[in-house]
Motif scaffolding. Structure first.
Motif, PDB file in Angstrom:
ATOM      1  N   ASP A  74       0.804  -1.221   0.000  1.00 30.52           N
ATOM      2  CA  ASP A  74       0.000   0.000   0.000  1.00 30.52           C
ATOM      3  C   ASP A  74       0.838   1.271   0.000  1.00 30.52           C
ATOM      4  O   ASP A  74       0.315   2.369   0.158  1.00 30.52           O
ATOM      5  CB  ASP A  74      -0.958   0.012   1.204  1.00 30.52           C
ATOM      6  N   VAL A  75       2.168   1.143  -0.145  1.00 30.90           N
ATOM      7  CA  VAL A  75       3.039   2.319  -0.224  1.00 30.90           C
ATOM      8  C   VAL A  75       3.339   2.597  -1.685  1.00 30.90           C
ATOM      9  O   VAL A  75       3.831   1.735  -2.406  1.00 30.90           O
ATOM     10  CB  VAL A  75       4.351   2.110   0.563  1.00 30.90           C
ATOM     11  N   GLY A  76       3.009   3.817  -2.094  1.00 35.06           N
ATOM     12  CA  GLY A  76       3.189   4.168  -3.502  1.00 35.06           C
ATOM     13  C   GLY A  76       4.555   4.727  -3.827  1.00 35.06           C
ATOM     14  O   GLY A  76       5.079   4.521  -4.915  1.00 35.06           O
ATOM     15  N   SER A  77       5.168   5.462  -2.875  1.00 39.46           N
ATOM     16  CA  SER A  77       6.469   6.066  -3.136  1.00 39.46           C
ATOM     17  C   SER A  77       7.121   6.429  -1.806  1.00 39.46           C
ATOM     18  O   SER A  77       6.535   6.242  -0.737  1.00 39.46           O
ATOM     19  CB  SER A  77       6.325   7.304  -4.021  1.00 39.46           C
ATOM     20  N   PHE A  78       8.341   6.955  -1.898  1.00 40.16           N
ATOM     21  CA  PHE A  78       9.094   7.359  -0.714  1.00 40.16           C
ATOM     22  C   PHE A  78       9.797   8.682  -0.976  1.00 40.16           C
ATOM     23  O   PHE A  78      10.125   9.005  -2.122  1.00 40.16           O
ATOM     24  CB  PHE A  78      10.166   6.315  -0.344  1.00 40.16           C
ATOM     25  N   THR A  79      10.008   9.421   0.097  1.00 41.99           N
ATOM     26  CA  THR A  79      10.924  10.557   0.040  1.00 41.99           C
ATOM     27  C   THR A  79      12.056  10.281   1.014  1.00 41.99           C
ATOM     28  O   THR A  79      11.885   9.556   1.997  1.00 41.99           O
ATOM     29  CB  THR A  79      10.239  11.885   0.408  1.00 41.99           C
ATOM     30  N   PHE A  80      13.231  10.865   0.729  1.00 39.04           N
ATOM     31  CA  PHE A  80      14.410  10.650   1.564  1.00 39.04           C
ATOM     32  C   PHE A  80      14.941  11.998   2.042  1.00 39.04           C
ATOM     33  O   PHE A  80      15.185  12.891   1.234  1.00 39.04           O
ATOM     34  CB  PHE A  80      15.511   9.924   0.778  1.00 39.04           C
ATOM     35  N   ASP A  81      15.075  12.135   3.350  1.00 40.53           N
ATOM     36  CA  ASP A  81      15.699  13.313   3.936  1.00 40.53           C
ATOM     37  C   ASP A  81      17.080  12.898   4.442  1.00 40.53           C
ATOM     38  O   ASP A  81      17.185  12.053   5.344  1.00 40.53           O
ATOM     39  CB  ASP A  81      14.870  13.862   5.104  1.00 40.53           C
ATOM     40  N   ALA A  82      18.150  13.459   3.889  1.00 45.30           N
ATOM     41  CA  ALA A  82      19.510  13.053   4.239  1.00 45.30           C
ATOM     42  C   ALA A  82      20.220  14.125   5.032  1.00 45.30           C
ATOM     43  O   ALA A  82      19.930  15.320   4.895  1.00 45.30           O
ATOM     44  CB  ALA A  82      20.300  12.746   2.964  1.00 45.30           C
ATOM     45  N   SER A  83      21.167  13.685   5.877  1.00 48.75           N
ATOM     46  CA  SER A  83      21.931  14.622   6.699  1.00 48.75           C
ATOM     47  C   SER A  83      22.869  15.473   5.846  1.00 48.75           C
ATOM     48  O   SER A  83      23.283  16.550   6.257  1.00 48.75           O
ATOM     49  CB  SER A  83      22.737  13.859   7.750  1.00 48.75           C
ATOM     50  N   THR A  84      23.219  14.992   4.665  1.00 47.28           N
ATOM     51  CA  THR A  84      24.043  15.765   3.736  1.00 47.28           C
ATOM     52  C   THR A  84      23.762  15.304   2.316  1.00 47.28           C
ATOM     53  O   THR A  84      23.391  14.147   2.095  1.00 47.28           O
ATOM     54  CB  THR A  84      25.545  15.601   4.038  1.00 47.28           C
ATOM     55  N   SER A  85      23.900  16.204   1.385  1.00 55.49           N
ATOM     56  CA  SER A  85      23.700  15.861  -0.025  1.00 55.49           C
ATOM     57  C   SER A  85      24.991  15.917  -0.813  1.00 55.49           C
ATOM     58  O   SER A  85      25.014  15.624  -2.005  1.00 55.49           O
ATOM     59  CB  SER A  85      22.689  16.827  -0.660  1.00 55.49           C
ATOM     60  N   VAL A  86      26.096  16.308  -0.148  1.00 56.20           N
ATOM     61  CA  VAL A  86      27.386  16.464  -0.823  1.00 56.20           C
ATOM     62  C   VAL A  86      28.466  15.813   0.032  1.00 56.20           C
ATOM     63  O   VAL A  86      28.486  15.978   1.257  1.00 56.20           O
ATOM     64  CB  VAL A  86      27.732  17.954  -1.051  1.00 56.20           C
ATOM     65  N   VAL A  87      29.374  15.067  -0.614  1.00 55.92           N
ATOM     66  CA  VAL A  87      30.521  14.482   0.073  1.00 55.92           C
ATOM     67  C   VAL A  87      31.786  14.816  -0.715  1.00 55.92           C
ATOM     68  O   VAL A  87      31.727  15.260  -1.864  1.00 55.92           O
ATOM     69  CB  VAL A  87      30.382  12.953   0.217  1.00 55.92           C
ATOM     70  N   GLU A  88      32.942  14.595  -0.078  1.00 54.66           N
ATOM     71  CA  GLU A  88      34.226  14.870  -0.711  1.00 54.66           C
ATOM     72  C   GLU A  88      34.911  13.542  -1.038  1.00 54.66           C
ATOM     73  O   GLU A  88      35.027  12.670  -0.175  1.00 54.66           O
ATOM     74  CB  GLU A  88      35.105  15.700   0.221  1.00 54.66           C
ATOM     75  N   ILE A  89      35.352  13.392  -2.284  1.00 51.91           N
ATOM     76  CA  ILE A  89      36.079  12.188  -2.665  1.00 51.91           C
ATOM     77  C   ILE A  89      37.529  12.553  -2.975  1.00 51.91           C
ATOM     78  O   ILE A  89      37.823  13.666  -3.423  1.00 51.91           O
ATOM     79  CB  ILE A  89      35.433  11.479  -3.874  1.00 51.91           C
ATOM     80  N   SER A  90      38.437  11.599  -2.705  1.00 52.71           N
ATOM     81  CA  SER A  90      39.863  11.804  -2.934  1.00 52.71           C
ATOM     82  C   SER A  90      40.398  10.682  -3.813  1.00 52.71           C
ATOM     83  O   SER A  90      40.061   9.519  -3.609  1.00 52.71           O
ATOM     84  CB  SER A  90      40.636  11.811  -1.604  1.00 52.71           C
ATOM     85  N   GLY A  91      41.232  11.037  -4.755  1.00 55.19           N
ATOM     86  CA  GLY A  91      41.819  10.050  -5.662  1.00 55.19           C
ATOM     87  C   GLY A  91      42.642  10.749  -6.718  1.00 55.19           C
ATOM     88  O   GLY A  91      42.916  11.947  -6.629  1.00 55.19           O
TER      89      GLY A  91
END
Length: 373
Positions: free
Chosen positions: A247-264
């Motif tokens: 009976d669940v049609g969809s979901f929303t997501f609330d995140a603590s951050t939307s951006v992260v830092e990658i190294s390489g």
């Protein structure tokens, strides 16, 4: 009567001659077969046979020669040939005798020694060129040789340590005079590594950077290099996985951050603008918080490497009479509690429409009551 006796004697003699003929013919064929079987010769080409140098190793240093050769072996004895072909069981050696050779560069003959008499050998290379010098030893300070690829990939070297810092180099007298630098050459590193730990053989270089001949095996040193890797900020995109309630049609997501830092390395960072984060929504019927690890490969590192996500289920409208299709799209993802969904918007619009209809009906009733009969 005399004629009959002569006839029998003649027949016997003729039979004896035929018997002797058959006997010698059979022996001849047998000998021929034996000769054919023993005349077969087997051949093998043996590669990378080490060249053994015969000289006074305490007094002289020899360089500049090919240290292996190919040898062609042949024999009528297959077993003996196999023994000489196998590196673990062979008896022969390829030797260059330098005991009476003068200092300098010269050409010397090669010869095979210790070979079984049942096997013959032919050298593919019959001579080698060698350089003979007086042997000397000297101490040098070692420097780390950083690959050119480090600059291209954006690595910044912070610190370098070498142990031991000083080594002894043994080589020829003339070669020693050409040594301008002794280095520890590093190989390429993992693209996400910020520390290199390698144990390597040192090399002696001349003023043009050419590698010079030194005693083998060369001294070894341990090199530790700490690096600063290129960094880049990328956005996160959350996607639903698993099996949601019916009976669940969809979901929303609330995140603590939307951006992260990658190294390489630069070549890796150039290919990444967004990281996909899968969220398992199996059985989620109420608002739920999850701490989710952000997937990463060995080509880069992520900071932070996990994120806290609030999962908000949005129930399907009842009474539609048709089956619900569970979908998640980018419009249902939010960060910091600002999320919205198309399902809630449609519900809100429907409620407003119902309210307007009710108000219009009440207005119509009032007008009917006030009108004259």
């Amino acid at each position: 009567m005399k004629k009959a006796y002569q006839s029998n004697w003649f027949s016997g003699l003729l039979a004896l001659l035929f018997a002797l003929l058959l006997f010698f013919n059979a022996n001849s064929e047998g000998n021929s077969g034996n000769t054919a079987s023993t005349s077969q010769v087997y051949d093998e080409m043996v590669y990378n046979v080490p060249v053994q140098l015969k000289y006074d190793e305490d007094q002289y240093f020899v360089s500049g020669y090919e240290d292996t050769v190919a040898v062609h072996l042949s024999s009528a004895n297959r077993i003996q040939l196999n023994l000489e072909t196998n590196e673990d069981t062979r008896n022969f050696q390829v030797v260059a005798d330098l005991t009476n050779v003068s200092l300098g560069t010269t050409e010397v003959p090669l010869r095979v020694t210790g070979l079984s008499s049942a096997v013959s050998a032919e050298l593919e290379t019959k001579t080698i060129t060698v350089t003979i010098e007086k042997k000397v030893t000297k101490s040098f300070e070692v420097e780390a040789k950083i690959p050119d690829s480090f600059d291209a990939e954006g690595y910044k070297v912070d610190t370098v340590s070498i142990s031991p810092k000083t080594v002894e180099i043994t080589t020829g007298e003339e070669t020693m005079a050409e040594i301008a630098q002794v280095v520890a050459p590093l190989s390429n590193v993992t693209q996400s590594a910020d520390t290199i730990n390698q144990t390597v053989n040192v090399q002696a270089l001349d003023s043009k950077g050419q590698v010079l001949s030194i005693e083998n095996p060369a001294p070894q040193v341990k090199v530790t290099v700490k690096l600063s890797l290129p960094k880049k900020e990328v956005s996160l995109r959350f996607t639903a996985t698993g099996t949601p309630p019916a009976d669940v049609g969809s979901f929303t997501f609330d995140a603590s951050t939307s951006v992260v830092e990658i190294s390489g390395s630069n070549s890796v960072l150039e290919t990444i603008d967004t990281l996909e984060v899968p969220i398992d929504v199996s059985g989620v019927r109420t608002t739920t918080k999850q701490t989710v690890m952000i997937p990463a490969t060995g080509d880069y590192t992520i900071d932070p490497d996990e994120v806290e996500v609030t999962i908000n289920p949005i129930y399907s409208r009842s009474g539609s009479g048709s089956s619900n299709t569970w979908t998640i799209d980018d419009s249902s993802t939010s960060v910091g509690g600002n999320g919205s969904s198309s399902s809630s918007s449609e519900t809100s619009s429907e409620d407003e429409s119902t309210t307007d209809t009710t108000e219009n009906s009440e207005a119509s009733t009032d007008q009917s009551a006030d009108s004259p009969n």
